[in-house]
Design an enzyme around this catalytic site. Structure first.
Site, PDB file in Angstrom:
ATOM      1  N   MET A  79      -7.460  10.201   9.815  1.00 33.91           N
ATOM      2  CA  MET A  79      -8.063  10.771   8.600  1.00 33.91           C
ATOM      3  C   MET A  79      -8.922  11.989   8.903  1.00 33.91           C
ATOM      4  SD  MET A  79      -9.089   7.189   6.723  1.00 33.91           S
ATOM      5  CE  MET A  79      -9.459   6.263   8.210  1.00 33.91           C
ATOM      6  N   ASP A 107       0.827  -1.204   0.000  1.00 30.73           N
ATOM      7  CA  ASP A 107       0.000   0.000   0.000  1.00 30.73           C
ATOM      8  C   ASP A 107       0.858   1.250   0.000  1.00 30.73           C
ATOM      9  OD1 ASP A 107      -2.553  -0.902  -0.071  1.00 30.73           O
ATOM     10  OD2 ASP A 107      -3.098  -0.264   1.949  1.00 30.73           O
ATOM     11  N   LYS A 146      -3.177   4.579  -4.139  1.00 32.49           N
ATOM     12  CA  LYS A 146      -2.571   5.909  -4.120  1.00 32.49           C
ATOM     13  C   LYS A 146      -3.344   6.725  -3.102  1.00 32.49           C
ATOM     14  CE  LYS A 146      -0.688   6.158  -8.715  1.00 32.49           C
ATOM     15  NZ  LYS A 146      -1.575   5.580  -9.723  1.00 32.49           N
TER      16      LYS A 146
HETATM   17  N1  SAH Z   1      -4.194   1.019   9.248  1.00 38.39           N
HETATM   18  C1  SAH Z   1      -3.550   2.299   9.565  1.00 38.39           C
HETATM   19  C2  SAH Z   1      -4.496   3.452   9.354  1.00 38.39           C
HETATM   20  C3  SAH Z   1      -4.904   3.663   7.923  1.00 38.39           C
HETATM   21  S1  SAH Z   1      -5.975   5.032   7.727  1.00 38.39           S
HETATM   22  C4  SAH Z   1      -3.029   2.245  10.997  1.00 38.39           C
HETATM   23  O1  SAH Z   1      -3.359   1.314  11.742  1.00 38.39           O
HETATM   24  O2  SAH Z   1      -2.276   3.134  11.374  1.00 38.39           O
HETATM   25  C5  SAH Z   1      -4.828   6.292   7.261  1.00 38.39           C
HETATM   26  C6  SAH Z   1      -4.663   7.293   8.373  1.00 38.39           C
HETATM   27  O3  SAH Z   1      -3.786   6.788   9.375  1.00 38.39           O
HETATM   28  C7  SAH Z   1      -4.036   8.602   7.965  1.00 38.39           C
HETATM   29  O4  SAH Z   1      -4.978   9.458   7.366  1.00 38.39           O
HETATM   30  C8  SAH Z   1      -3.564   9.125   9.281  1.00 38.39           C
HETATM   31  O5  SAH Z   1      -4.637   9.643  10.033  1.00 38.39           O
HETATM   32  C9  SAH Z   1      -3.093   7.854   9.969  1.00 38.39           C
HETATM   33  N2  SAH Z   1      -1.648   7.622   9.804  1.00 38.39           N
HETATM   34  C10 SAH Z   1      -1.062   6.539   9.300  1.00 38.39           C
HETATM   35  N3  SAH Z   1       0.283   6.627   9.358  1.00 38.39           N
HETATM   36  C11 SAH Z   1       0.557   7.823   9.936  1.00 38.39           C
HETATM   37  C12 SAH Z   1       1.759   8.504  10.293  1.00 38.39           C
HETATM   38  N4  SAH Z   1       2.969   7.975  10.076  1.00 38.39           N
HETATM   39  N5  SAH Z   1       1.648   9.727  10.882  1.00 38.39           N
HETATM   40  C13 SAH Z   1       0.450  10.263  11.122  1.00 38.39           C
HETATM   41  N6  SAH Z   1      -0.715   9.670  10.806  1.00 38.39           N
HETATM   42  C14 SAH Z   1      -0.672   8.463  10.226  1.00 38.39           C
END
Ligand code: SAH
Length: 252
Positions: free
Chosen positions: A171, A37, A59
């Site tokens: 998000m 991803d 994307k």
């Molecule tokens: N499955 C992922 C979340 C996916 S949804 C998890 O468990 O983390 C995508 C959202 O995750 C982004 O919009 C943001 O809110 C958050 N996110 C993921 N990686 C991030 C990072 N390194 N820093 C800040 N927010 C992050």
């Protein structure tokens, strides 16, 4: 079930490749095909075999993304052909990660699947700023919530505000102004501490910390954008008060 071909549904953690689990590394190194991803750090590919086929899927927000059904078909096709597939997602596959949908599709197709947890951004990214999400002096727990629901229905902010838990919003950055307005209308204090962190745990990490009332302006001023986590709660103030101290993940 014939498990010659199988799918590992792997969480790659929030960014810093050192936050990958040992199990994720082992699964990746056994894969013939890697479906990765957008959100997952490409550095994880160092653990894949050189001959593994790497397919980039997805994307980020707003752009065209590989349709979910197509990704599911690819996984099924490779697994049925006897291949080991590593499906690599950012954070944890089951936290706002569509892991459940993919697991259902694989089960329906009779494909073996193993879930390998990842460290979710909602836990790891606040920690990178030294925010203790459930410090017992000021939080009854923690709530993970999305600021961008698929059905467009607003979360029950009033109920969430009443929980006394730290709110961690995934998000939410694009709708931050509305979200903060809802939370203020729901009765959260305007001076409650709040933070937004972009690219948490990565070298390009950036963040702003202030009050709930200030946060949207701070985010706009510093151009904090997706992917970002928003944390609202007095625990953010604990980290801000001791700023100058080094959060654990930045210790060399
Ligand atoms: N499955 C992922 C979340 C996916 S949804 C998890 O468990 O983390 C995508 C959202 O995750 C982004 O919009 C943001 O809110 C958050 N996110 C993921 N990686 C991030 C990072 N390194 N820093 C800040 N927010 C992050």
């Amino acid at each position: 079930m014939n498990c010659k071909g199988k799918v590992f549904l792997i969480g790659a953690g929030p960014g810093d490749v050192e936050l990958l689990t040992l199990k994720a590394v082992r699964a990746l190194s056994s894969a013939d095909v890697v479906l990765i991803d957008d959100l997952a750090n490409r550095e994880v590919l160092q653990f894949a075999r050189p001959q593994a086929r790497v397919i980039e899927v997805g994307k980020r927000g707003g752009c065209r993304s590989t349709p979910q059904a197509f990704i599911e078909r690819l996984m099924v096709r490779y697994a049925r052909a006897g291949r080991v597939v590593a499906r690599v997602k950012g954070g944890d596959p089951f936290v706002f990660g569509r892991g459940g949908e993919e697991l259902d599709a694989l089960a329906a197709a009779g494909v073996c699947c193993e879930v390998v947890n990842g460290l979710t951004a909602g836990i790891a990214v606040p920690a990178a700023l030294g925010i203790p999400l459930t410090h017992r002096d000021c939080a009854r727990g923690v709530t993970f919530v999305t600021g961008h629901a698929r059905d467009g229905v607003e979360p029950d902010w009033k109920a969430l505000a009443a929980t006394g838990t730290t709110l961690v919003i995934y998000m939410g950055i694009a709708r931050l102004a509305q979200i903060c307005e809802h939370l203020l209308a729901a009765g959260l204090r305007a001076d409650m501490a709040a933070a937004a962190i972009q690219h948490g745990t990565l070298p390009q990490q950036r963040s702003v910390t202030g009050t709930l009332a200030q946060l949207p302006a701070l985010v706009a001023q510093e151009r904090i954008a997706s992917p970002a986590i928003v944390v609202i709660g007095d625990v953010v103030g604990l980290a801000a008060a001791r700023s100058g101290s080094v959060p654990a993940q930045q210790v060399a």
